[in-house]
Scaffold this motif. Structure first.
Motif, mmCIF file in Angstrom:
data_model
loop_
_atom_site.group_PDB
_atom_site.id
_atom_site.type_symbol
_atom_site.label_atom_id
_atom_site.label_comp_id
_atom_site.label_asym_id
_atom_site.label_seq_id
_atom_site.Cartn_x
_atom_site.Cartn_y
_atom_site.Cartn_z
ATOM 1 N N GLN A 171 11.160 -8.934 24.429
ATOM 2 C CA GLN A 171 11.477 -7.511 24.356
ATOM 3 C C GLN A 171 10.273 -6.671 23.938
ATOM 4 O O GLN A 171 10.290 -5.459 24.092
ATOM 5 N N ASN A 172 9.223 -7.301 23.381
ATOM 6 C CA ASN A 172 8.039 -6.530 23.022
ATOM 7 C C ASN A 172 7.404 -5.885 24.245
ATOM 8 O O ASN A 172 6.754 -4.848 24.151
ATOM 9 N N GLY A 174 9.196 -4.997 26.800
ATOM 10 C CA GLY A 174 10.222 -4.178 27.427
ATOM 11 C C GLY A 174 10.897 -4.929 28.569
ATOM 12 O O GLY A 174 10.377 -5.920 29.071
ATOM 13 N N GLN A 203 15.614 7.263 21.461
ATOM 14 C CA GLN A 203 14.184 7.442 21.706
ATOM 15 C C GLN A 203 13.567 8.350 20.650
ATOM 16 O O GLN A 203 12.472 8.078 20.133
ATOM 17 N N GLY A 206 12.933 6.618 17.475
ATOM 18 C CA GLY A 206 11.962 5.541 17.548
ATOM 19 C C GLY A 206 12.577 4.164 17.676
ATOM 20 O O GLY A 206 11.894 3.153 17.496
ATOM 21 N N ILE A 208 13.996 2.980 20.491
ATOM 22 C CA ILE A 208 13.617 2.456 21.799
ATOM 23 C C ILE A 208 12.475 3.292 22.345
ATOM 24 O O ILE A 208 12.247 4.431 21.918
ATOM 25 N N SER A 209 11.744 2.720 23.273
ATOM 26 C CA SER A 209 10.765 3.485 24.041
ATOM 27 C C SER A 209 11.086 3.286 25.510
ATOM 28 O O SER A 209 11.502 2.208 25.928
ATOM 29 N N ARG A 217 12.146 -0.684 25.938
ATOM 30 C CA ARG A 217 11.634 -1.605 24.922
ATOM 31 C C ARG A 217 12.309 -1.289 23.608
ATOM 32 O O ARG A 217 12.326 -0.142 23.160
ATOM 33 N N THR A 219 12.136 -1.094 19.977
ATOM 34 C CA THR A 219 11.067 -1.079 18.985
ATOM 35 C C THR A 219 11.562 -1.478 17.602
ATOM 36 O O THR A 219 10.793 -1.890 16.747
ATOM 37 N N ARG A 220 12.860 -1.354 17.361
ATOM 38 C CA ARG A 220 13.497 -1.875 16.151
ATOM 39 C C ARG A 220 14.982 -1.953 16.444
ATOM 40 O O ARG A 220 15.444 -1.495 17.482
#
Length: 224
Positions: A171-172, A174, A203, A206, A208-209, A217, A219-220
């Motif tokens: 997932q890093n 995406g 988004q 923060g 997902i991106s 992706r 992100t957390r």
């Protein structure tokens, strides 16, 4: 902008890759009767009430299982990824239809009667088919938990976690979602506007991106 096509998604699902690693060798009887077909985007693999004389396995691409209700509303009940078997039914006709969602989706087609006869004579093949059926049941149970017990925002967040994990561990980098926001809405039983709002909210927080309309992706943890 909500797009309905994605050419990025061609990889195999996580469950299928792990199974291939842990279970060396698919029964040789399957390829011997398979006929491979390629489908365009939005093309019907089979429709509601079609005869259920064939079973299927996705080789590459993706497909949606759906039903059109009497009032014209579409409801998606499953998304099939590479390695997934589908088309199983105890009846002579399909209650649900299945459509390809990616251009060039490749599918192996197995005549039902021949496959059932082979399974009767081949314990390894019979076990393979049972495991595929169990995987489908477990997948639908996971989706029932999401659709039946959560708020609209929780549904989108939980779906992203579940689906990204199903597609890939990496997932890093995406993952490219094979379905549109409209498909997510029809799968989760909410409006497409709600899906888009939750994507925007995640988004902005923060969690997902987004790289384009489909590549996501995490992100957390998005459920926090």
């Amino acid at each position: 902008m909500l797009e309905h096509q994605n050419s990025e998604y061609t990889g195999q699902s996580l469950a299928w890759r792990e199974q291939q690693q842990n279970d060396a060798g698919e029964p040789e009887a399957l390829p011997s009767i398979a006929r491979v077909r390629r489908f365009g985007r939005e093309q019907e693999i089979y429709s509601q009430e079609d005869r259920s004389d064939t079973w299927y396995r996705i080789v590459s691409g993706a497909a949606r299982k759906y039903i059109i209700h009497a009032n014209g509303r579409r409801q998606i009940v499953d998304i099939h990824l590479p390695g997934d078997f589908f088309g199983f039914t105890p009846h002579n006709r399909h209650r649900f239809g299945v459509q390809s969602v990616i251009d060039g989706t490749s599918i192996e087609c197995y005549p039902r009667q021949r496959l059932e006869a082979l399974a009767d004579a081949n314990p390894a093949l019979a076990r393979e088919l049972r495991m595929r059926s169990f995987e489908a049941i477990e997948r639908l149970q996971e989706q029932m938990l999401i659709v039946g017990t959560m708020t609209a925002k929780e549904k989108v967040r939980a779906f992203l976690i579940y689906f990204c994990e199903r597609i890939s561990k990496a997932q890093n980098e995406g993952v490219a979602l094979p379905i549109s926001r409209y498909d997510m809405a029809d799968l989760l039983g909410i409006s497409v506007e709600t899906v888009c709002r939750v994507f925007t909210e995640l988004q902005q927080r923060g969690a997902i991106s987004l790289q384009g309309p489909r590549r996501v992706r995490l992100t957390r943890r998005v459920d926090r």
